[in-house]
Scaffold this motif. Structure first.
Motif, PDB file in Angstrom:
ATOM      1  N   ASN A 131       0.858  -1.190   0.000  1.00  0.00           N
ATOM      2  CA  ASN A 131       0.000   0.000   0.000  1.00  0.00           C
ATOM      3  C   ASN A 131       0.899   1.247   0.000  1.00  0.00           C
ATOM      4  OD1 ASN A 131       0.863   0.358   2.717  1.00  0.00           O
ATOM      5  ND2 ASN A 131      -0.881  -0.830   3.479  1.00  0.00           N
ATOM      6  N   PHE A 132       0.311   2.396   0.295  1.00  0.00           N
ATOM      7  CA  PHE A 132       1.057   3.650   0.237  1.00  0.00           C
ATOM      8  C   PHE A 132       1.689   4.060   1.570  1.00  0.00           C
ATOM      9  CE2 PHE A 132      -1.262   4.186  -3.722  1.00  0.00           C
ATOM     10  CZ  PHE A 132      -0.361   4.885  -4.512  1.00  0.00           C
ATOM     11  N   LEU A 133       1.710   3.166   2.537  1.00  0.00           N
ATOM     12  CA  LEU A 133       2.262   3.475   3.854  1.00  0.00           C
ATOM     13  C   LEU A 133       3.637   4.139   3.746  1.00  0.00           C
ATOM     14  CD1 LEU A 133       2.464   3.187   7.004  1.00  0.00           C
ATOM     15  CD2 LEU A 133       3.373   0.894   6.588  1.00  0.00           C
ATOM     16  N   HIS A 134       4.579   3.454   3.138  1.00  0.00           N
ATOM     17  CA  HIS A 134       5.953   3.966   3.069  1.00  0.00           C
ATOM     18  C   HIS A 134       6.075   5.093   2.043  1.00  0.00           C
ATOM     19  CE1 HIS A 134       6.982   0.703   5.691  1.00  0.00           C
ATOM     20  NE2 HIS A 134       6.643  -0.198   4.801  1.00  0.00           N
ATOM     21  N   ALA A 135       5.283   5.035   0.982  1.00  0.00           N
ATOM     22  CA  ALA A 135       5.325   6.083  -0.041  1.00  0.00           C
ATOM     23  C   ALA A 135       4.893   7.430   0.531  1.00  0.00           C
ATOM     24  CB  ALA A 135       4.431   5.702  -1.221  1.00  0.00           C
ATOM     25  N   VAL A 155       0.005  17.524   7.136  1.00  0.00           N
ATOM     26  CA  VAL A 155       0.425  16.416   6.277  1.00  0.00           C
ATOM     27  C   VAL A 155       0.634  15.219   7.195  1.00  0.00           C
ATOM     28  CG1 VAL A 155       2.028  15.629   4.501  1.00  0.00           C
ATOM     29  CG2 VAL A 155       1.567  18.077   4.751  1.00  0.00           C
ATOM     30  N   SER A 156      -0.404  14.472   7.436  1.00  0.00           N
ATOM     31  CA  SER A 156      -0.401  13.456   8.489  1.00  0.00           C
ATOM     32  C   SER A 156       0.465  12.249   8.150  1.00  0.00           C
ATOM     33  CB  SER A 156      -1.829  13.001   8.799  1.00  0.00           C
ATOM     34  OG  SER A 156      -2.488  12.598   7.615  1.00  0.00           O
ATOM     35  N   SER A 157       0.859  11.538   9.203  1.00  0.00           N
ATOM     36  CA  SER A 157       1.819  10.445   9.078  1.00  0.00           C
ATOM     37  C   SER A 157       1.196   9.092   9.438  1.00  0.00           C
ATOM     38  CB  SER A 157       3.012  10.705  10.004  1.00  0.00           C
ATOM     39  OG  SER A 157       3.811   9.551  10.126  1.00  0.00           O
ATOM     40  N   PRO A 158       1.135   8.151   8.483  1.00  0.00           N
ATOM     41  CA  PRO A 158       0.668   6.806   8.825  1.00  0.00           C
ATOM     42  C   PRO A 158       1.627   6.084   9.759  1.00  0.00           C
ATOM     43  CG  PRO A 158       1.453   6.886   6.556  1.00  0.00           C
ATOM     44  CD  PRO A 158       1.412   8.296   7.049  1.00  0.00           C
ATOM     45  N   TYR A 159       2.902   6.497   9.784  1.00  0.00           N
ATOM     46  CA  TYR A 159       3.856   5.918  10.734  1.00  0.00           C
ATOM     47  C   TYR A 159       3.436   6.230  12.177  1.00  0.00           C
ATOM     48  CZ  TYR A 159       7.470   4.571   7.309  1.00  0.00           C
ATOM     49  OH  TYR A 159       8.181   3.969   6.293  1.00  0.00           O
ATOM     50  N   LYS A 160       2.668   7.321  12.345  1.00  0.00           N
ATOM     51  CA  LYS A 160       2.141   7.674  13.666  1.00  0.00           C
ATOM     52  C   LYS A 160       0.710   7.162  13.820  1.00  0.00           C
ATOM     53  CE  LYS A 160       5.084  11.760  14.065  1.00  0.00           C
ATOM     54  NZ  LYS A 160       5.130  13.248  14.194  1.00  0.00           N
ATOM     55  N   ASN A 161       0.332   6.252  12.943  1.00  0.00           N
ATOM     56  CA  ASN A 161      -0.958   5.567  12.953  1.00  0.00           C
ATOM     57  C   ASN A 161      -2.128   6.478  12.563  1.00  0.00           C
ATOM     58  OD1 ASN A 161      -2.393   3.157  13.119  1.00  0.00           O
ATOM     59  ND2 ASN A 161      -3.000   3.504  15.252  1.00  0.00           N
ATOM     60  N   SER A 162      -1.850   7.573  11.870  1.00  0.00           N
ATOM     61  CA  SER A 162      -2.938   8.378  11.318  1.00  0.00           C
ATOM     62  C   SER A 162      -3.518   7.660  10.106  1.00  0.00           C
ATOM     63  CB  SER A 162      -2.422   9.751  10.890  1.00  0.00           C
ATOM     64  OG  SER A 162      -3.386  10.424  10.096  1.00  0.00           O
ATOM     65  N   ASN A 218     -10.552   5.226  13.765  1.00  0.00           N
ATOM     66  CA  ASN A 218     -10.304   5.505  12.352  1.00  0.00           C
ATOM     67  C   ASN A 218      -8.823   5.848  12.189  1.00  0.00           C
ATOM     68  OD1 ASN A 218     -12.983   5.129  11.598  1.00  0.00           O
ATOM     69  ND2 ASN A 218     -13.510   7.254  12.021  1.00  0.00           N
ATOM     70  N   ASP A 219      -7.983   4.810  12.197  1.00  0.00           N
ATOM     71  CA  ASP A 219      -6.537   5.012  12.123  1.00  0.00           C
ATOM     72  C   ASP A 219      -5.937   4.144  11.026  1.00  0.00           C
ATOM     73  OD1 ASP A 219      -6.539   2.451  13.220  1.00  0.00           O
ATOM     74  OD2 ASP A 219      -5.996   3.125  15.229  1.00  0.00           O
ATOM     75  N   TRP A 220      -4.606   4.171  10.891  1.00  0.00           N
ATOM     76  CA  TRP A 220      -3.984   3.442   9.789  1.00  0.00           C
ATOM     77  C   TRP A 220      -4.149   1.933   9.924  1.00  0.00           C
ATOM     78  CZ3 TRP A 220      -2.665   5.040   5.164  1.00  0.00           C
ATOM     79  CH2 TRP A 220      -2.003   4.136   4.318  1.00  0.00           C
ATOM     80  N   LYS A 221      -4.153   1.428  11.143  1.00  0.00           N
ATOM     81  CA  LYS A 221      -4.360  -0.007  11.335  1.00  0.00           C
ATOM     82  C   LYS A 221      -5.733  -0.418  10.806  1.00  0.00           C
ATOM     83  CE  LYS A 221      -1.313  -0.560  15.332  1.00  0.00           C
ATOM     84  NZ  LYS A 221      -1.222  -0.842  16.790  1.00  0.00           N
TER      85      LYS A 221
END
Length: 255
Positions: A131-135, A155-162, A218-221
């Motif tokens: 998916n686009f997690l790392h992108a 500009v939110s960060s999926p690494y922070k589970n957004s 409603n988070d990245w997980k």
């Protein structure tokens, strides 16, 4: 509903809402005013960035930004003067996204487009990724200065589970290809199979009512939990179900 019944239902709703009429009341109408690729990217990214709250208010605020840029986003970000930026600094734009944030984004666009023809270069997905997690994180590293700035929160960060809903929505606009004219599909080197559902209150609530997800946040997980299900329905175009889930949520058709 059984798997096949649920798939048929969501396919039907995706077909119902994914049409030209959808554009009129959605922030996607803002980039649809342009034909130049870079104009579409900039107008799309700015519109997606402020996409929280009432959709009419979002569109009105996006129009304000277009007006400031003389309705030529790419030309403006490449040729602005310090006087131009100073006049924006104290303006009210949209809720917590203010003139300072807008100015910061303009400067960052200038930096990026001096080195890249398209924002697509910053969102490439590696073959080993799903998916686009790392992108998204690679994009953040390029777009944002290393020095902390108040605008980073936009500009939110999926690494922070957004859930990174606004970036994921922007990616759907740019990457997804079909013949319905809502999404642009102008990024030809990124496969739409990597797209996810932009997860917000509407899509999250409907997904839970349909038992597509079990997580309450409603988070990245939860984005990834939903990925696993919708890709069983269509692994080549999973993001089309955003139209079904969002449409059902906004219309309150499915309660």
């Amino acid at each position: 509903m059984k798997f096949e019944e649920l798939k048929d239902f969501l396919d039907e709703k995706a077909d119902q809402y994914n049409n030209y009429d959808f554009i009129e009341n959605d922030p996607v109408q803002i980039p649809h005013r342009f034909s130049l690729k870079q104009d579409i990217e900039i107008a799309g990214f700015l519109s997606a960035t402020i996409s929280w709250g009432n959709r009419r208010s979002i569109i009105k605020s996006a129009e304000k930004m277009l007006d400031i840029m003389g309705n030529s986003p790419y030309d403006f970000v490449m040729n602005f003067s310090e006087k131009d930026l100073k006049s924006i600094q104290d303006k009210s734009i949209h809720r917590t996204f203010n003139g300072e944030d807008f100015t910061y984004f303009i400067k960052q666009f200038n930096k990026i487009y001096k080195e890249n023809e398209s924002l697509e270069n910053l969102f490439k997905v590696e073959d080993s990724e799903i998916n686009f997690l790392h992108a998204i994180e690679r994009f953040r590293a390029s777009f944002l200065d290393t020095e902390k700035h108040r605008s980073h929160k936009h500009v939110s960060s999926p690494y922070k589970n957004s859930s990174s809903k606004r970036i994921v929505m922007f990616l759907r606009w740019m990457v997804r290809k079909d013949k319905r004219s809502v999404d642009f599909g102008i990024w030809e080197n990124i496969d739409q199979k990597y797209l996810s559902i932009p997860l917000d209150v509407h899509t999250g609530n409907i997904s839970r009512k349909l038992n597509l997800i079990t997580r309450t946040q409603n988070d990245w997980k939860t984005v990834e939990e939903l990925d696993l299900v919708i890709r069983q329905f269509d692994d080549k175009d999973p993001a089309k179900y955003d139209f079904a889930l969002f449409g059902l949520g906004v219309s309150k058709e499915f309660l």
